[in-house]
Design an enzyme around this catalytic site. Structure first.
Site, short mmCIF file in Angstrom:
data_model
loop_
_atom_site.label_atom_id
_atom_site.label_comp_id
_atom_site.label_asym_id
_atom_site.label_seq_id
_atom_site.Cartn_x
_atom_site.Cartn_y
_atom_site.Cartn_z
N ASN A 91 0.84 -1.19 0.00
CA ASN A 91 0.00 0.00 0.00
C ASN A 91 0.88 1.25 0.00
O ASN A 91 1.72 1.42 0.88
CB ASN A 91 -0.90 0.03 1.24
CG ASN A 91 -1.96 1.11 1.15
OD1 ASN A 91 -2.94 0.96 0.41
ND2 ASN A 91 -1.76 2.19 1.86
N GLU A 92 0.69 2.08 -1.01
CA GLU A 92 1.37 3.38 -1.09
C GLU A 92 2.85 3.32 -0.71
O GLU A 92 3.26 3.87 0.31
CB GLU A 92 0.66 4.42 -0.22
CG GLU A 92 -0.73 4.77 -0.73
CD GLU A 92 -1.36 5.94 0.01
OE1 GLU A 92 -0.96 6.24 1.13
OE2 GLU A 92 -2.26 6.56 -0.57
N CYS A 111 15.46 2.98 5.79
CA CYS A 111 15.84 2.28 7.00
C CYS A 111 17.38 2.22 7.02
O CYS A 111 18.00 2.10 5.96
CB CYS A 111 15.21 0.89 6.95
SG CYS A 111 15.82 -0.30 8.14
N CYS A 157 20.05 -3.05 5.46
CA CYS A 157 19.97 -1.99 4.44
C CYS A 157 21.36 -1.45 4.12
O CYS A 157 21.67 -1.12 2.98
CB CYS A 157 19.05 -0.86 4.90
SG CYS A 157 17.32 -1.33 4.73
N GLU A 216 -8.05 4.89 -4.56
CA GLU A 216 -8.66 5.55 -3.41
C GLU A 216 -9.08 6.94 -3.84
O GLU A 216 -8.23 7.79 -4.12
CB GLU A 216 -7.65 5.65 -2.24
CG GLU A 216 -7.20 4.30 -1.72
CD GLU A 216 -6.22 4.40 -0.55
OE1 GLU A 216 -6.10 5.48 0.06
OE2 GLU A 216 -5.57 3.39 -0.26
C1 GAL Z 1 -4.15 6.59 2.16
C2 GAL Z 1 -3.95 5.11 2.48
C3 GAL Z 1 -5.21 4.48 3.06
C4 GAL Z 1 -5.73 5.35 4.15
C5 GAL Z 1 -6.00 6.74 3.63
C6 GAL Z 1 -6.56 7.67 4.67
O1 GAL Z 1 -2.94 7.24 2.08
O2 GAL Z 1 -3.58 4.38 1.35
O3 GAL Z 1 -4.90 3.20 3.57
O4 GAL Z 1 -4.81 5.36 5.17
O5 GAL Z 1 -4.80 7.29 3.16
O6 GAL Z 1 -5.64 8.02 5.65
#
Ligand code: GAL
Length: 659
Positions: free
Chosen positions: A143-144, A153, A158, A305
């Site tokens: 995720n992101e 790190c 690393c 998202e």
């Molecule tokens: C994004 C992330 C989501 C959620 C959203 C709201 O950056 O991918 O998982 O955290 O922000 O904070």
């Protein structure tokens, strides 16, 4: 059925008895996809090697019975507490040497081999379990990437990986010493093992080392993603693989991260984050983020998202005004989103993100947001089907470079100089003139474009020089800006000739002097009128170039600020400063004329025009980003498909033009 709209869904946050209601409500509003499980590791593997997919199977199947497909996230951003207890060495270490603890997310080192074993196990188990599930269509990796990865790190794993990376690049330590200039402050290394990671020191590190560290860190994240992709591609050959990017985030080279994905996805939050000093991002910045995302693979994309309500963790954003959610979704579609997944389905009642609102409020009862988005989906789906695969038809490209950004982050020159902000000033002026812009990297053929802008091209390679030269000689228009050609790719200043180095041949200029505008701005005379500029002045000596603008103050009053030179069949432009908004608008109007660029049309300030081009037609989206009624004087050949010339606050109109 094509996936067009979906929601990020967390069934594990709600009782099982609610899932059917959720699926029904989703289907009634026109959603046909969910993304799930990207943070659910502990639910799927409650203890090491013991898997429980029963709950997820049930959710997928209930959703599937409403024709809702599932995209699964690999849960590698949230290693469970049992894993940290067992292998605490996977926790990341920051630049002050402090181990970041369990509790948020992304509390993992990406090079750590023990962590790789753990993620290999969960991903393989998920892949094998879901390979033949008819409702599962694809995967989001982690995720992101880049979110939470700043300053980590610095663990021994690393550090060793950094040494390996340097060894591959420089082969022997003497070459590294020579290229980094380690003789400065007695930093000469006798072997790779002596090289530190850039931990906190009493003074600043060597800029060449810092740039290589940023490159290494980015490559590590790309490789971490590749490790996951390889497992999934081996097992789930029919599923797509994507990742959710974050617009202008600067940690990973997004062009490289995009390479091995089937398509790029993006997370679009127009109201930004809780710590953003601005309540709203500028419409041009929202548009630019979408155009950058489309540029990463020169291909349309998904939104994974999309903001669905007020945002915030501890501090909240404003509440989107009626019509704004619809406007932002339409903007994403207009810039190339072929599917939009809303974050999130229902506002969570616990955990860090209790106030990051979803389509449904805490109560779970559909309200205004549900209704607005339902109507939006109904109106957009037929249009999305019609414009599938369309392009922007842009004649202007911005050459976007993560390496230039990193080098200028290391040494911004002026305290407020920012690569992204500088670049977006050019973008905003084209946005105001309603001229579409693509973002590209150097792998794209420049000759597709009438004008290429390469802002702050600080690090220069001979390959890049040749690409610029060929483009201009064959008739291209190239615009370079302040601080071009200052350094080589190792972040070392060029010494063989005056600035801007070799590229001065193309520009017909030399720069022997410059001035960092600390706490002041500077006057510029452009086409007989006075304007202001900021941050930096390259004081230009024209050799063969024609002077288009001059500074008006101080000891360099009358000296060149902007120049143009004809070279071969094309032209090279140089802007030696950061123009303020008014000057930038005038420069861009001049470029539109001299490069013969076509604008989409005219519209009032605050109304964005976006074009999608198919073989047969152009589709023009007019987006009213203001809270006021706006009138559009649409030309006669613009056939209204949605609404028309009178635009309600935050309203939109769509027109079709036969080509
Ligand atoms: C994004 C992330 C989501 C959620 C959203 C709201 O950056 O991918 O998982 O955290 O922000 O904070």
């Amino acid at each position: 059925m094509k996936i067009r709209f979906g929601a990020d869904y967390y069934p594990e946050h709600w009782p099982y008895t609610r899932w059917e209601t959720d699926a029904r409500l989703m289907s009634e509003m026109g959603l046909n996809a969910v993304r799930m499980a990207e943070f659910s590791w502990v639910k799927m593997e409650p203890t090491i090697g013991v898997f429980d997919f029963e709950w997820l199977d049930r959710a997928i199947s209930i959703l599937g019975s409403y024709n809702i497909k599932t995209v699964l996230g690999t849960p590698t951003a949230t290693p469970p507490a049992w894993l940290i207890e067992q292998s605490p060495e996977i926790l990341p270490i920051d630049s002050s040497g402090i181990t970041r603890g369990f509790g948020g997310r992304h509390h993992n080192c990406q090079s750590n081999q023990t962590y790789r074993i753990h993620i290999g196990r969960i991903i393989e188990a998920m892949a094998k379990h879901y390979v033949d599930n008819p409702h599962v269509v694809g995967w989001q990796i982690d995720n992101e990437f880049g979110n939470s990865h700043e300053d980590v790190c610095h663990c021994s794993s690393c550090k060793a990986a950094f040494h390996q990376w340097l060894l591959r690049k420089y082969v022997d330590i003497n070459s590294l010493n020579a290229q980094w200039g380690t003789v400065f402050w007695s930093q000469t290394y006798s072997n790779f093992e002596q090289i530190p990671t850039p931990k906190i020191t009493l003074n600043a590190h060597n800029p060449s080392m810092l740039l290589d560290w940023k490159r290494f860190h980015s490559d590590l994240i790309v490789e971490f993603q590749q490790f996951q992709i390889d497992i999934l591609r081996r097992i789930c050959t029919k599923h797509f693989i994507t990742h959710n990017f974050m617009g202008f985030s600067d940690i990973v080279d997004y062009f490289k991260l995009a390479e091995c994905l089937d398509f790029v996805s993006h997370d679009q939050y127009p109201m930004g984050f809780f710590d953003n000093p601005q309540p709203m991002k500028q419409p041009s910045k929202l548009a630019a983020a979408l155009d950058l995302i489309r540029g990463l693979k020169q291909k349309n994309f998904w939104i994974m998202e999309q903001q669905a309500g007020p945002t915030g963790w501890q501090i909240l954003s404003r509440t989107p005004r009626p019509g704004q959610l619809r406007l932002w979704v339409t903007q994403a579609v207009a810039h190339g989103a072929e599917a939009v997944v809303f974050f999130r389905w229902r506002t969570c009642s616990f955990g860090t993100e209790q106030y990051w609102h979803g389509i449904l409020p805490h109560s779970g009862n559909p309200g205004e947001r549900y209704n607005e988005l339902k109507e939006t989906i109904t109106e957009l789906v037929p249009l999305m089907n019609e414009i599938e695969g369309a392009s922007s038809g842009a004649e202007v490209a911005i050459l976007y470079s993560y390496e230039q950004n990193w080098a200028l982050e290391i040494q911004p020159h002026h305290p407020d100089l920012d690569y992204v902000e500088h670049t977006l000033k050019y973008y905003a002026a084209f946005f105001n003139t309603k001229v579409p812009v693509d973002f590209i990297n150097a792998s794209v053929d420049f000759s597709k474009y009438k004008l290429v802008i390469a802002p702050l091209h600080f690090l220069m390679s001979s390959e890049m020089y040749m690409q610029f030269e060929n483009y201009i000689r064959q008739g291209g228009h190239l615009l370079l800006t302040m601080r071009t050609g200052v350094k080589n790719m190792e972040n070392v200043c060029m010494t063989d000739r005056e600035l801007p180095g070799e590229v001065g041949n193309l520009l017909g200029i030399e720069i022997k002097d410059y001035d960092c505008l600390r706490e002041m701005d500077m006057g510029v005379m452009f086409h007989g009128k006075h304007y202001r500029c900021n941050k930096w002045c390259d004081i230009i000596t024209p050799i063969t170039a024609k002077v288009v603008a001059t500074y008006t103050e101080d000891y360099y009053a009358g000296m060149a600020a902007i120049t143009v030179t004809a070279t071969g069949k094309g032209k090279a432009y140089y802007v030696g400063t950061e123009p303020d908004g008014e000057l930038m608008d005038e420069i861009v109007k001049w470029l539109v004329e001299t490069c013969e660029l076509s604008s989409i049309g005219s519209a009032p300030i605050g109304v964005e025009l976006v074009r999608r081009r198919t073989d047969k037609s152009d589709f023009i989206f007019a987006l009213n980003h203001t809270g006021k009624v706006q009138t559009l004087n649409a030309p006669e050949d613009w056939q209204p498909m949605k609404c028309g010339s009178e635009m309600e606050p935050y309203g939109m109109s769509v027109f079709k033009i036969k080509r």
